[in-house]
Every structure is written in C-alpha cells, then in structure tokens.
Design an enzyme around this catalytic site. Structure first.
Site, PDB file in Angstrom:
ATOM      1  N   PRO A  84     -17.493  15.487  -8.037  1.00 52.22           N
ATOM      2  CA  PRO A  84     -17.386  14.382  -8.998  1.00 52.22           C
ATOM      3  C   PRO A  84     -16.437  14.657 -10.165  1.00 52.22           C
ATOM      4  CG  PRO A  84     -19.653  14.606  -8.306  1.00 52.22           C
ATOM      5  CD  PRO A  84     -18.908  15.761  -7.691  1.00 52.22           C
ATOM      6  N   LYS A  98       0.842  -1.193   0.000  1.00 52.08           N
ATOM      7  CA  LYS A  98       0.000   0.000   0.000  1.00 52.08           C
ATOM      8  C   LYS A  98       0.873   1.237   0.000  1.00 52.08           C
ATOM      9  CE  LYS A  98      -2.169   1.580   3.771  1.00 52.08           C
ATOM     10  NZ  LYS A  98      -1.905   3.039   3.847  1.00 52.08           N
ATOM     11  N   ARG A 124       2.939  -0.989  10.606  1.00 47.76           N
ATOM     12  CA  ARG A 124       4.037  -0.930  11.567  1.00 47.76           C
ATOM     13  C   ARG A 124       4.355  -2.265  12.213  1.00 47.76           C
ATOM     14  NH1 ARG A 124       1.418   4.543  13.966  1.00 47.76           N
ATOM     15  NH2 ARG A 124      -0.408   3.407  13.214  1.00 47.76           N
ATOM     16  N   THR A 184     -13.792  16.597 -10.383  1.00 48.60           N
ATOM     17  CA  THR A 184     -12.399  16.570  -9.953  1.00 48.60           C
ATOM     18  C   THR A 184     -11.931  15.144  -9.705  1.00 48.60           C
ATOM     19  OG1 THR A 184     -12.553  18.769  -8.965  1.00 48.60           O
ATOM     20  CG2 THR A 184     -10.802  17.343  -8.148  1.00 48.60           C
ATOM     21  N   GLN A 213      -4.898   3.383  16.198  1.00 49.51           N
ATOM     22  CA  GLN A 213      -6.114   2.761  15.687  1.00 49.51           C
ATOM     23  C   GLN A 213      -6.885   2.133  16.836  1.00 49.51           C
ATOM     24  OE1 GLN A 213      -4.010   0.382  12.766  1.00 49.51           O
ATOM     25  NE2 GLN A 213      -4.953   1.529  11.112  1.00 49.51           N
ATOM     26  N   ASP A 272      -3.521   4.291  -1.885  1.00 45.54           N
ATOM     27  CA  ASP A 272      -4.468   4.676  -0.837  1.00 45.54           C
ATOM     28  C   ASP A 272      -4.464   6.203  -0.674  1.00 45.54           C
ATOM     29  OD1 ASP A 272      -6.094   4.727   1.429  1.00 45.54           O
ATOM     30  OD2 ASP A 272      -4.422   4.281   2.789  1.00 45.54           O
ATOM     31  N   LYS A 284      -7.563   8.017  -0.873  1.00 43.16           N
ATOM     32  CA  LYS A 284      -8.863   8.379  -0.289  1.00 43.16           C
ATOM     33  C   LYS A 284      -9.440   9.643  -0.929  1.00 43.16           C
ATOM     34  CE  LYS A 284      -7.615   6.497   4.288  1.00 43.16           C
ATOM     35  NZ  LYS A 284      -6.171   6.281   4.094  1.00 43.16           N
ATOM     36  N   THR A 308     -10.394   3.473  10.837  1.00 50.35           N
ATOM     37  CA  THR A 308     -10.238   2.614  12.014  1.00 50.35           C
ATOM     38  C   THR A 308      -9.846   3.411  13.254  1.00 50.35           C
ATOM     39  OG1 THR A 308      -7.992   2.087  11.269  1.00 50.35           O
ATOM     40  CG2 THR A 308      -9.715   0.490  10.767  1.00 50.35           C
ATOM     41  N   ASP A 352     -13.833  14.655  -3.308  1.00 49.31           N
ATOM     42  CA  ASP A 352     -13.981  15.985  -3.891  1.00 49.31           C
ATOM     43  C   ASP A 352     -15.224  15.976  -4.759  1.00 49.31           C
ATOM     44  OD1 ASP A 352     -13.352  18.635  -4.944  1.00 49.31           O
ATOM     45  OD2 ASP A 352     -11.272  18.222  -4.359  1.00 49.31           O
TER      46      ASP A 352
END
Length: 235
Positions: free
Chosen positions: A65, A31, A213, A67, A192, A58, A60, A121, A63
C-alpha cells in the site's frame, strides 16, 4: 470523458504515437500502457494532454500500500483522466491508491477515475483454476475482485465484456466497466481469449471499450476507428 472508445497506443516511442494521432482531426481518448510509458516516461503523457487527448494511464500498479500510495501521488500530477491498479492487491492497497491520487492532485484539477483490473482478457478458465489455484470460476473471480474494488471506493474495474452483464446485475449501473478485448467481427483475436465486438460490449453493459491493434495496425486507422464507432452506436 464522454468518448466511449479508448484507443490503445501500443507503440514503442512517443514519436510513433504522435504521428499516428496526427491522422485524426479530433481529440481521442487514448491508453498509454507499459510499453510506451516505460520507454518515454511522463513526457509522453504531457505531450498527449497538450494535444488535447484524454489519457488512460494503464500501469496496473500492484505493490504494498505505501508504495502504491507514493506512486499514485506522483502520477496524479500528470493530469491523467484514468489510472488503474490490480484488484488482487487488496482493499488496503486500493484505498492507498485513491488517497495517493487525492493527495497528489494539483489544485483545481479533476480527480482521475481510478479502476482496478479483475482478470486479464488473456486469462482462461484453465489458467484461473490450475495456475492461480482459485477455488472460484473465472466469472466468480471477476465478480469477487469487482466487489473488492467497489468496497475500496474505486470508480470501476477492467474486465472482459463477457462479464459486464454479470457485474451490472450484481454491482449496478454507476460502476465503470472498462473492457479490452474488442474486435470487429472479422478481426484477429491476437493473444486475447475473451473478446467481443463493440456493439456486443455495449449491449452487455460496458462503459468504455479499449481497442488497440484493430485500429492502430489497420492501413487506414481513421476508417477503422469509424467502423468501431459505428458498430458501438448502432441499435
């Protein structure tokens, strides 16, 4: 994308990420998040793909539609295997993201899996109620966003493993559930709140688990990866 373990490359530079991956003898599913992508840009994705790794980008996106459509059209050219948006952007935005991927895809390339973030999370029941001012509980909010993503034609969602069983029951087995917040039993929860072990995530219905991690900060990352893998695979 048959490898269920996605390793989060939470590094600041491409060099650090590549050095980390040199420890492994096989290609991984990795990721690339905001920290690494915003520092290195598309070159880090191209490098990882050239090394044979599958990439979940990743970012996310959230904005208007148009863009999101344009952004996804550009990202499609990178050859990533999975990419995401925020479900809170709504059905129209998610549909625009899918069109962008389709329109930007190079001829002969496979369409990336498009998934939507439900609730992070790090979110808690209190945050959803007091800060988001949601009338829904945390679990009901996750289900609501997942149903929006399914209606928009997306391939799945990002959610906590602790909501995976509920989504499986209400949405079915063909919808991808990508679950961060994975820790080995003795691991630190870090920032998390809704976490699970690899095996519990599998039992609850996760399609893919995202582990950062626990692997990347271990003194022996290959051994840590194997521990996660073994926990996922045990009955």
């Amino acid at each position: 994308m048959t490898r269920p373990i996605i390793v989060a490359l939470d590094f600041a530079t491409k060099e650090e990420a590549v050095q980390f991956l040199h420890s492994f003898s096989e290609p991984l599913f990795v990721k690339v998040g905001m920290e690494l992508y915003y520092q290195e840009g598309p070159s880090v994705v191209r490098k990882l793909k050239a090394l044979g790794h599958a990439v979940f980008l990743d970012l996310k996106l959230h904005d208007i539609p148009n863009t999101v459509y344009s952004a996804m059209k550009g990202l499609a050219k990178l050859g990533v295997d999975m990419v995401n948006v925020h479900a809170a952007g709504g059905i129209e935005m998610m549909q625009a993201a899918k069109r962008g991927l389709e329109d930007g895809l190079a001829e002969g390339s496979e369409l990336p899996k498009l998934i939507a973030v439900t609730q992070l999370t790090s979110s808690s029941e209190e945050l959803v109620r007091s800060e988001q001012k949601s009338e829904l509980s945390l679990r009901d909010s996750v289900l609501h966003y997942a149903k929006l993503a399914q209606t928009a034609g997306l391939d799945g969602v990002v959610c906590s493993s602790l909501e995976a069983d509920m989504l499986r029951e209400n949405i079915g087995d063909d919808f991808l559930l990508v679950t961060p917040g994975i820790r080995l039993t003795e691991g630190n929860h870090h920032d998390q709140k809704r976490v699970a072990t690899p095996n519990l995530a599998k039992q609850l219905g996760s399609s893919y688990i995202v582990v950062g991690r626990t692997i990347t900060q271990d003194k022996n990352p290959v051994a840590a990866y194997r521990s996660v893998q073994n926990d996922w695979e045990r009955d």
